[in-house]
Design a protein around this motif. Structure first.
Motif, PDB file in Angstrom:
ATOM      1  N   ARG A  98       0.857  -1.067   0.087  1.00  0.00           N
ATOM      2  CA  ARG A  98      -0.197   0.071   0.142  1.00  0.00           C
ATOM      3  C   ARG A  98       0.881   1.480   0.005  1.00  0.00           C
ATOM      4  N   CYS A  99       2.016   1.202   0.743  1.00  0.00           N
ATOM      5  CA  CYS A  99       3.033   2.430   0.744  1.00  0.00           C
ATOM      6  C   CYS A  99       3.692   2.568  -0.645  1.00  0.00           C
ATOM      7  N   LEU A 100       4.046   1.435  -1.274  1.00  0.00           N
ATOM      8  CA  LEU A 100       4.811   1.449  -2.277  1.00  0.00           C
ATOM      9  C   LEU A 100       4.245   1.639  -3.644  1.00  0.00           C
ATOM     10  N   ASP A 101       2.898   0.985  -3.922  1.00  0.00           N
ATOM     11  CA  ASP A 101       2.356   1.080  -5.038  1.00  0.00           C
ATOM     12  C   ASP A 101       2.154   2.608  -5.758  1.00  0.00           C
ATOM     13  N   PRO A 102       1.578   3.635  -4.973  1.00  0.00           N
ATOM     14  CA  PRO A 102       1.431   4.499  -5.620  1.00  0.00           C
ATOM     15  C   PRO A 102       2.716   5.538  -5.969  1.00  0.00           C
ATOM     16  N   LEU A 103       3.696   5.093  -5.442  1.00  0.00           N
ATOM     17  CA  LEU A 103       5.093   5.515  -5.923  1.00  0.00           C
ATOM     18  C   LEU A 103       5.942   5.251  -7.268  1.00  0.00           C
ATOM     19  N   VAL A 104       5.017   4.100  -7.893  1.00  0.00           N
ATOM     20  CA  VAL A 104       5.810   3.267  -8.886  1.00  0.00           C
ATOM     21  C   VAL A 104       5.651   4.612 -10.151  1.00  0.00           C
ATOM     22  N   GLY A 105       6.581   4.887 -10.859  1.00  0.00           N
ATOM     23  CA  GLY A 105       6.309   5.828 -11.979  1.00  0.00           C
ATOM     24  C   GLY A 105       6.765   7.274 -11.681  1.00  0.00           C
ATOM     25  N   THR A 106       6.745   7.509 -10.074  1.00  0.00           N
ATOM     26  CA  THR A 106       7.008   8.894  -9.994  1.00  0.00           C
ATOM     27  C   THR A 106       8.619   9.291 -10.174  1.00  0.00           C
ATOM     28  N   GLY A 107       9.626   8.074  -9.938  1.00  0.00           N
ATOM     29  CA  GLY A 107      10.841   8.646 -10.052  1.00  0.00           C
ATOM     30  C   GLY A 107      11.423   8.627  -8.656  1.00  0.00           C
ATOM     31  N   ARG A 108      10.675   8.731  -7.709  1.00  0.00           N
ATOM     32  CA  ARG A 108      11.269   9.019  -6.402  1.00  0.00           C
ATOM     33  C   ARG A 108      10.722   8.099  -5.360  1.00  0.00           C
ATOM     34  N   PHE A 109      11.574   7.827  -4.445  1.00  0.00           N
ATOM     35  CA  PHE A 109      11.095   7.106  -3.146  1.00  0.00           C
ATOM     36  C   PHE A 109      12.068   7.475  -2.007  1.00  0.00           C
ATOM     37  N   ASP A 110      11.305   7.731  -0.951  1.00  0.00           N
ATOM     38  CA  ASP A 110      12.240   8.030   0.370  1.00  0.00           C
ATOM     39  C   ASP A 110      12.036   6.785   1.436  1.00  0.00           C
ATOM     40  N   PHE A 111      13.088   6.268   1.411  1.00  0.00           N
ATOM     41  CA  PHE A 111      13.224   4.902   2.349  1.00  0.00           C
ATOM     42  C   PHE A 111      12.697   5.350   3.899  1.00  0.00           C
ATOM     43  N   VAL A 112      12.816   6.369   4.305  1.00  0.00           N
ATOM     44  CA  VAL A 112      12.083   6.634   5.671  1.00  0.00           C
ATOM     45  C   VAL A 112      10.947   7.435   5.518  1.00  0.00           C
ATOM     46  N   ASN A 113      10.445   8.491   4.889  1.00  0.00           N
ATOM     47  CA  ASN A 113       9.548   8.988   4.829  1.00  0.00           C
ATOM     48  C   ASN A 113       8.319   8.242   4.083  1.00  0.00           C
ATOM     49  N   ASP A 114       8.625   7.622   3.113  1.00  0.00           N
ATOM     50  CA  ASP A 114       7.669   6.848   2.492  1.00  0.00           C
ATOM     51  C   ASP A 114       7.375   5.435   2.862  1.00  0.00           C
ATOM     52  N   LEU A 115       8.418   4.801   3.779  1.00  0.00           N
ATOM     53  CA  LEU A 115       8.035   3.595   4.323  1.00  0.00           C
ATOM     54  C   LEU A 115       8.633   3.077   5.775  1.00  0.00           C
ATOM     55  N   GLY A 116       9.913   3.482   5.945  1.00  0.00           N
ATOM     56  CA  GLY A 116      10.654   3.235   7.108  1.00  0.00           C
ATOM     57  C   GLY A 116       9.895   3.700   8.261  1.00  0.00           C
ATOM     58  N   GLU A 117       9.467   4.990   8.272  1.00  0.00           N
ATOM     59  CA  GLU A 117       8.761   5.559   9.477  1.00  0.00           C
ATOM     60  C   GLU A 117       7.384   5.037   9.715  1.00  0.00           C
ATOM     61  N   GLN A 118       6.752   4.577   8.671  1.00  0.00           N
ATOM     62  CA  GLN A 118       5.190   4.097   8.903  1.00  0.00           C
ATOM     63  C   GLN A 118       5.228   2.497   9.316  1.00  0.00           C
ATOM     64  N   MET A 119       6.363   1.754   8.502  1.00  0.00           N
ATOM     65  CA  MET A 119       6.095   0.301   8.757  1.00  0.00           C
ATOM     66  C   MET A 119       6.159  -0.214  10.205  1.00  0.00           C
ATOM     67  N   PRO A 120       7.290   0.296  11.018  1.00  0.00           N
ATOM     68  CA  PRO A 120       7.475  -0.240  12.413  1.00  0.00           C
ATOM     69  C   PRO A 120       6.219   0.170  13.318  1.00  0.00           C
ATOM     70  N   MET A 121       5.651   1.211  13.041  1.00  0.00           N
ATOM     71  CA  MET A 121       4.485   1.967  13.702  1.00  0.00           C
ATOM     72  C   MET A 121       3.330   1.191  13.485  1.00  0.00           C
TER      73      MET A 121
END
Length: 395
Positions: free
Chosen positions: A123-146
């Protein structure tokens, strides 16, 4: 102050220096070879850096105790540690509390989370496909453990953000009020008492155990609040940093990253190497209960000792031929990132699983990336090091 092996004033390690902690390894390499017993006269602490020394000290919970705090600033403050603070306890009471937690923090409960964690990651990653950018912390790393802590504890999704913000604020404080009361969990305890569920909070509410006085009882409310604070804080911030370090490290080793994209079966081994190479926590602090000798020098009773996990993890004596080389094919040997002995991290399997799922799903969508360095932001925490933002340009 005692003269030690580390009298050389140009060899200096300050554990509160956030910039140094991003890359402490040149200093650690010198300390390991030139001052295996290091002493910092400004902050009045000793440090061990070689793998065998650190490993033995972590296990020796009678000489190096946690009951005065496991952070340097808490030990130096002389503050009284509230009972029930698991990471700041020693046997036998630590064993009682740890065994209680291990009864509810089971491999079954951890393994059962994998489909939910993977679904959330997607759910976190699919909307970012094709945008050319991905932040390991703000787009996933921060939310997943929470989210994962929320799944374990049974905290509703819309309230999990508040829990993580509270944990991060706790870690960022350098004063000695680092021990939050856990009141942030109070409403959830009350709710679960009336609405039990298959989660750790319900299990902890109902678990009976024999305490240090021989009394069979359940946890008091204050004890339960402290337990939940430890679980939430320890389990979220460190895994967030692990995912950020994975982004940075694999950007710097693109050939190994491509191997992982082509052969995902290597990912668990890669997570172990990232954990060894860039541990989120660089050291553990312990209070020294008796005079102890290292390298011909005496560490006096009452001293603060830092066990430099990050230095031990790159010690060539343990990780031959060269611990300063990142290699996902390295022969697997246990590292110090999760500590050791009676305080070995209970969440290690969960952290490894989160890291594995994150890398599997990221590499499926973004097999190539470069760090966008002008927009990368260091985390300001001293207790847990890493990145508050690790943006990448993906292809």
């Amino acid at each position: 102050m005692p003269v030690t092996v580390s009298a050389d004033r140009d060899l200096h390690y300050d554990p509160y220096d956030v910039d140094l902690n991003i890359d402490p390894f040149p200093v650690f390499a010198r300390i390991r070879e030139e001052a295996p017993l290091y002493y910092n006269p400004d902050l009045d602490f000793y440090a061990l850096s070689r793998y065998d020394d650190v490993n033995k000290a972590v296990i020796d919970h009678e000489t190096f105790i946690s009951g005065r705090g496991a952070l340097l600033e808490i030990i130096k403050s002389g503050m009284e540690i509230p009972p029930g603070t698991l990471i700041f306890e020693d046997p036998p009471i630590h064993n009682i509390h740890r065994n209680l937690l291990s009864r509810v923090f089971t491999p079954r409960k951890v393994a059962a989370l994998e489909p939910q964690i993977r679904e959330f990651t997607t759910r976190c990653l699919d909307p970012l496909v094709g945008t050319g950018r991905f932040d390991f912390v703000n787009d996933l790393g921060e939310q997943m453990p929470m989210r994962v802590i929320g799944m374990l504890l049974g905290i509703p999704e819309d309230r999990q953000r508040a829990i993580t913000d509270h944990g991060e604020a706790t870690l960022q404080k350098k004063e000695v009020d680092l021990l939050a009361t856990g009141e942030v969990f109070a409403e959830f305890i009350d709710y679960r008492r009336d609405h039990p569920s298959d989660d750790i909070m319900t299990d902890l509410l109902n678990a009976e155990f024999t305490d240090e006085t021989g009394t069979v009882r359940r946890l008091h409310r204050e004890e339960l609040l402290l337990y939940l604070t430890v679980i939430a804080t320890a389990g979220s911030e460190t895994t967030t940093r692990l995912i950020g370090w994975a982004g940075k490290t694999l950007a710097e080793y693109p050939d190994q990253r491509r191997e992982l994209a082509e052969n995902p079966a290597l990912i668990p081994q890669a997570i172990e190497e990232i954990l060894r190479w860039e541990p989120p926590a660089l050291q553990l602090a312990r209070y020294v209960t008796r005079d102890v000798e290292y390298y011909g020098q005496t560490v006096p009773e009452g001293s603060a000792m830092l066990l430099l996990l990050g230095a031990a993890n790159r010690d060539h004596r343990r990780f031959a031929p060269d611990g300063e080389v990142f290699d996902i094919h390295r022969e697997l040997k246990s590292h110090m990132t999760f500590g050791g002995g009676t305080h070995f991290c209970m969440g290690n399997a969960l952290a490894r699983m989160e890291g594995r799922i994150a890398l599997e799903e990221i590499l499926k969508r973004f097999p190539e990336w470069d760090v966008d360095w002008p927009n990368a932001i260091k985390s300001e925490t001293a207790a847990v090091r890493g990145w508050a933002a690790m943006p990448t340009i993906v292809s």
